[in-house]
Scaffold this motif. Structure first.
Motif, PDB file in Angstrom:
ATOM      1  N   ARG A  77       0.847  -1.195   0.000  1.00 49.94           N
ATOM      2  CA  ARG A  77       0.000   0.000   0.000  1.00 49.94           C
ATOM      3  C   ARG A  77       0.885   1.248   0.000  1.00 49.94           C
ATOM      4  NH1 ARG A  77      -4.927   1.491  -0.121  1.00 49.94           N
ATOM      5  NH2 ARG A  77      -5.716   3.217   1.115  1.00 49.94           N
ATOM      6  N   HIS A  78       1.919   1.226   0.830  1.00 52.16           N
ATOM      7  CA  HIS A  78       2.878   2.331   0.839  1.00 52.16           C
ATOM      8  C   HIS A  78       3.495   2.498  -0.550  1.00 52.16           C
ATOM      9  CE1 HIS A  78       7.095   3.670   1.138  1.00 52.16           C
ATOM     10  NE2 HIS A  78       6.559   4.620   1.879  1.00 52.16           N
ATOM     11  N   GLY A  79       3.918   1.389  -1.151  1.00 49.26           N
ATOM     12  CA  GLY A  79       4.513   1.437  -2.485  1.00 49.26           C
ATOM     13  C   GLY A  79       3.563   1.970  -3.534  1.00 49.26           C
ATOM     14  N   ALA A  80       2.285   1.653  -3.396  1.00 51.64           N
ATOM     15  CA  ALA A  80       1.291   2.149  -4.356  1.00 51.64           C
ATOM     16  C   ALA A  80       1.119   3.656  -4.229  1.00 51.64           C
ATOM     17  CB  ALA A  80      -0.041   1.427  -4.157  1.00 51.64           C
ATOM     18  N   PHE A  81       1.067   4.164  -3.003  1.00 56.77           N
ATOM     19  CA  PHE A  81       0.985   5.619  -2.813  1.00 56.77           C
ATOM     20  C   PHE A  81       2.228   6.302  -3.377  1.00 56.77           C
ATOM     21  CE2 PHE A  81      -2.122   4.855   0.740  1.00 56.77           C
ATOM     22  CZ  PHE A  81      -3.153   5.615   0.204  1.00 56.77           C
ATOM     23  N   LEU A  82       3.381   5.759  -3.064  1.00 58.78           N
ATOM     24  CA  LEU A  82       4.631   6.343  -3.541  1.00 58.78           C
ATOM     25  C   LEU A  82       4.709   6.273  -5.063  1.00 58.78           C
ATOM     26  CD1 LEU A  82       7.244   7.661  -2.590  1.00 58.78           C
ATOM     27  CD2 LEU A  82       8.229   5.387  -2.405  1.00 58.78           C
ATOM     28  N   GLY A  83       4.360   5.120  -5.627  1.00 58.33           N
ATOM     29  CA  GLY A  83       4.393   4.961  -7.080  1.00 58.33           C
ATOM     30  C   GLY A  83       3.442   5.905  -7.784  1.00 58.33           C
ATOM     31  N   LEU A  84       2.201   5.987  -7.294  1.00 59.53           N
ATOM     32  CA  LEU A  84       1.224   6.865  -7.934  1.00 59.53           C
ATOM     33  C   LEU A  84       1.626   8.325  -7.784  1.00 59.53           C
ATOM     34  CD1 LEU A  84      -1.392   7.383  -9.449  1.00 59.53           C
ATOM     35  CD2 LEU A  84      -2.626   7.154  -7.266  1.00 59.53           C
ATOM     36  N   GLY A  85       2.029   8.718  -6.586  1.00 60.91           N
ATOM     37  CA  GLY A  85       2.418  10.113  -6.384  1.00 60.91           C
ATOM     38  C   GLY A  85       3.609  10.520  -7.232  1.00 60.91           C
ATOM     39  N   SER A  86       4.628   9.680  -7.273  1.00 55.27           N
ATOM     40  CA  SER A  86       5.813  10.026  -8.057  1.00 55.27           C
ATOM     41  C   SER A  86       5.519   9.975  -9.551  1.00 55.27           C
ATOM     42  CB  SER A  86       6.991   9.122  -7.694  1.00 55.27           C
ATOM     43  OG  SER A  86       6.734   7.786  -8.043  1.00 55.27           O
ATOM     44  N   THR A  87       4.672   9.053  -9.974  1.00 56.08           N
ATOM     45  CA  THR A  87       4.319   8.961 -11.391  1.00 56.08           C
ATOM     46  C   THR A  87       3.520  10.175 -11.829  1.00 56.08           C
ATOM     47  OG1 THR A  87       4.398   6.541 -11.375  1.00 56.08           O
ATOM     48  CG2 THR A  87       3.066   7.569 -13.100  1.00 56.08           C
ATOM     49  N   LEU A  88       2.558  10.588 -11.021  1.00 58.52           N
ATOM     50  CA  LEU A  88       1.789  11.794 -11.356  1.00 58.52           C
ATOM     51  C   LEU A  88       2.702  13.009 -11.416  1.00 58.52           C
ATOM     52  CD1 LEU A  88      -1.442  11.212  -9.219  1.00 58.52           C
ATOM     53  CD2 LEU A  88      -1.231  11.093 -11.718  1.00 58.52           C
ATOM     54  N   ARG A  89       3.687  13.073 -10.527  1.00 60.56           N
ATOM     55  CA  ARG A  89       4.632  14.198 -10.558  1.00 60.56           C
ATOM     56  C   ARG A  89       5.426  14.203 -11.852  1.00 60.56           C
ATOM     57  NH1 ARG A  89       9.453  16.263 -10.069  1.00 60.56           N
ATOM     58  NH2 ARG A  89      10.495  14.265 -10.164  1.00 60.56           N
ATOM     59  N   VAL A  90       5.924  13.036 -12.248  1.00 59.58           N
ATOM     60  CA  VAL A  90       6.702  12.927 -13.488  1.00 59.58           C
ATOM     61  C   VAL A  90       5.855  13.346 -14.690  1.00 59.58           C
ATOM     62  CG1 VAL A  90       7.745  11.235 -15.061  1.00 59.58           C
ATOM     63  CG2 VAL A  90       8.336  11.214 -12.652  1.00 59.58           C
ATOM     64  N   GLY A  92       3.677  15.623 -14.653  1.00 60.46           N
ATOM     65  CA  GLY A  92       3.309  17.033 -14.540  1.00 60.46           C
ATOM     66  C   GLY A  92       1.950  17.258 -13.916  1.00 60.46           C
ATOM     67  N   ARG A  93       1.380  16.241 -13.325  1.00 66.26           N
ATOM     68  CA  ARG A  93       0.066  16.338 -12.682  1.00 66.26           C
ATOM     69  C   ARG A  93       0.282  16.592 -11.182  1.00 66.26           C
ATOM     70  NH1 ARG A  93      -2.885  11.141 -15.216  1.00 66.26           N
ATOM     71  NH2 ARG A  93      -4.384  11.664 -13.566  1.00 66.26           N
ATOM     72  N   TYR A  94       0.797  17.787 -10.897  1.00 65.63           N
ATOM     73  CA  TYR A  94       1.281  18.111  -9.568  1.00 65.63           C
ATOM     74  C   TYR A  94       0.190  18.136  -8.503  1.00 65.63           C
ATOM     75  CZ  TYR A  94       5.228  19.526 -12.441  1.00 65.63           C
ATOM     76  OH  TYR A  94       6.250  19.541 -13.360  1.00 65.63           O
ATOM     77  N   ALA A  95      -0.972  18.710  -8.805  1.00 60.73           N
ATOM     78  CA  ALA A  95      -2.040  18.758  -7.797  1.00 60.73           C
ATOM     79  C   ALA A  95      -2.482  17.346  -7.429  1.00 60.73           C
ATOM     80  CB  ALA A  95      -3.220  19.586  -8.310  1.00 60.73           C
ATOM     81  N   GLY A  96      -2.612  16.487  -8.414  1.00 60.78           N
ATOM     82  CA  GLY A  96      -2.974  15.097  -8.138  1.00 60.78           C
ATOM     83  C   GLY A  96      -1.901  14.381  -7.348  1.00 60.78           C
ATOM     84  N   ALA A  97      -0.639  14.636  -7.695  1.00 53.56           N
ATOM     85  CA  ALA A  97       0.478  14.029  -6.974  1.00 53.56           C
ATOM     86  C   ALA A  97       0.461  14.459  -5.518  1.00 53.56           C
ATOM     87  CB  ALA A  97       1.806  14.410  -7.631  1.00 53.56           C
ATOM     88  N   VAL A 100      -2.337  12.640  -3.596  1.00 55.71           N
ATOM     89  CA  VAL A 100      -2.007  11.233  -3.355  1.00 55.71           C
ATOM     90  C   VAL A 100      -0.947  11.099  -2.269  1.00 55.71           C
ATOM     91  CG1 VAL A 100      -0.874   9.208  -4.389  1.00 55.71           C
ATOM     92  CG2 VAL A 100      -2.706  10.378  -5.612  1.00 55.71           C
ATOM     93  N   LEU A 101       0.103  11.902  -2.352  1.00 56.43           N
ATOM     94  CA  LEU A 101       1.175  11.813  -1.368  1.00 56.43           C
ATOM     95  C   LEU A 101       0.680  12.225   0.022  1.00 56.43           C
ATOM     96  CD1 LEU A 101       4.027  13.115  -3.655  1.00 56.43           C
ATOM     97  CD2 LEU A 101       3.801  10.778  -2.748  1.00 56.43           C
ATOM     98  N   GLU A 102      -0.172  13.225   0.088  1.00 54.73           N
ATOM     99  CA  GLU A 102      -0.740  13.618   1.380  1.00 54.73           C
ATOM    100  C   GLU A 102      -1.655  12.521   1.920  1.00 54.73           C
ATOM    101  OE1 GLU A 102      -2.394  17.484   0.520  1.00 54.73           O
ATOM    102  OE2 GLU A 102      -0.497  18.493   1.026  1.00 54.73           O
ATOM    103  N   ARG A 103      -2.383  11.872   1.046  1.00 58.39           N
ATOM    104  CA  ARG A 103      -3.219  10.740   1.468  1.00 58.39           C
ATOM    105  C   ARG A 103      -2.334   9.604   2.004  1.00 58.39           C
ATOM    106  NH1 ARG A 103      -6.963   7.348  -2.670  1.00 58.39           N
ATOM    107  NH2 ARG A 103      -7.552   5.706  -1.204  1.00 58.39           N
ATOM    108  N   GLY A 104      -1.233   9.339   1.310  1.00 60.70           N
ATOM    109  CA  GLY A 104      -0.297   8.329   1.778  1.00 60.70           C
ATOM    110  C   GLY A 104       0.288   8.699   3.131  1.00 60.70           C
ATOM    111  N   LEU A 105       0.612   9.981   3.313  1.00 65.77           N
ATOM    112  CA  LEU A 105       1.175  10.426   4.591  1.00 65.77           C
ATOM    113  C   LEU A 105       0.147  10.362   5.719  1.00 65.77           C
ATOM    114  CD1 LEU A 105       3.487  13.279   3.357  1.00 65.77           C
ATOM    115  CD2 LEU A 105       4.177  11.268   4.699  1.00 65.77           C
ATOM    116  N   ALA A 106      -1.125  10.419   5.389  1.00 68.45           N
ATOM    117  CA  ALA A 106      -2.149  10.241   6.421  1.00 68.45           C
ATOM    118  C   ALA A 106      -2.089   8.822   6.990  1.00 68.45           C
ATOM    119  CB  ALA A 106      -3.538  10.534   5.849  1.00 68.45           C
TER     120      ALA A 106
END
Length: 166
Positions: A77-90, A92-97, A100-106
């Motif tokens: 689950r941690h890996g999925a949050f990290l993967g999705l957040g970093s992929t969205l960042r790459v 250029g979908r920064y707001a979505g990233a 996701v990363l804030e949701r993972g940090l929750a």
């Protein structure tokens, strides 16, 4: 490939396919994910396979299924949050990233990797002060340098006060 496998066998198969890191394995994972659309573990392996091949845009819907699903082990689950957040960042979908990363940090509040990727997103969003402050906190919490360790409390204190002078 066995198309009649149960969920546990299907997940084991997904891991083996993802470890092959080939386009054929990725195609087989897509088919496996289609046969098991509600299986978060298979979705995660499928997303990871896409990422490993540099197919970030193709990874996103599988990462989304993984983080929105249930049944993933905490590490995955941690890996999925990290993967999705970093992929969205790459992509250029920064707001979505950020979301996701804030949701993972929750769910994983002290995780240095999630916090580091969030810092990168904050930088991309033009929030340099917040980005640097977050990175300083990560460094203070995880740095092994004895000199830094001695000043870690001061670094954390000033991380939120970068512009203040006394």
């Amino acid at each position: 490939m066995n198309t009649e496998s149960g969920p546990d066998e299907a997940l084991e198969q997904a891991v083996r396919l993802r470890e092959r890191r080939t386009s054929q394995a990725c195609e087989e994972l897509v088919a496996l994910a289609a046969r098991h659309p509600g299986h978060a573990g298979i979705a995660y392996q499928t997303a990871w396979a896409h990422d490993a091949l540099g197919l970030e845009a193709g990874a996103v819907p599988y990462y989304e299924r993984a983080v929105d699903g249930t049944g993933l082990a905490p590490e995955d689950r941690h890996g999925a949050f990290l993967g999705l957040g970093s992929t969205l960042r790459v992509l250029g979908r920064y707001a979505g990233a950020r979301a996701v990363l804030e949701r993972g940090l929750a769910e994983f509040p002290d995780d240095a990797a999630l916090r580091t990727f969030l810092a990168m997103v904050l930088y991309n969003l033009g929030e340099a002060r917040e980005s640097v402050g977050l990175l300083l906190k990560v460094v203070a919490a995880t740095g092994a340098d004895p000199g830094l360790r001695a000043y870690a409390p001061a670094v954390v204190h000033y991380a939120d006060r970068l512009d203040e002078v006394e």
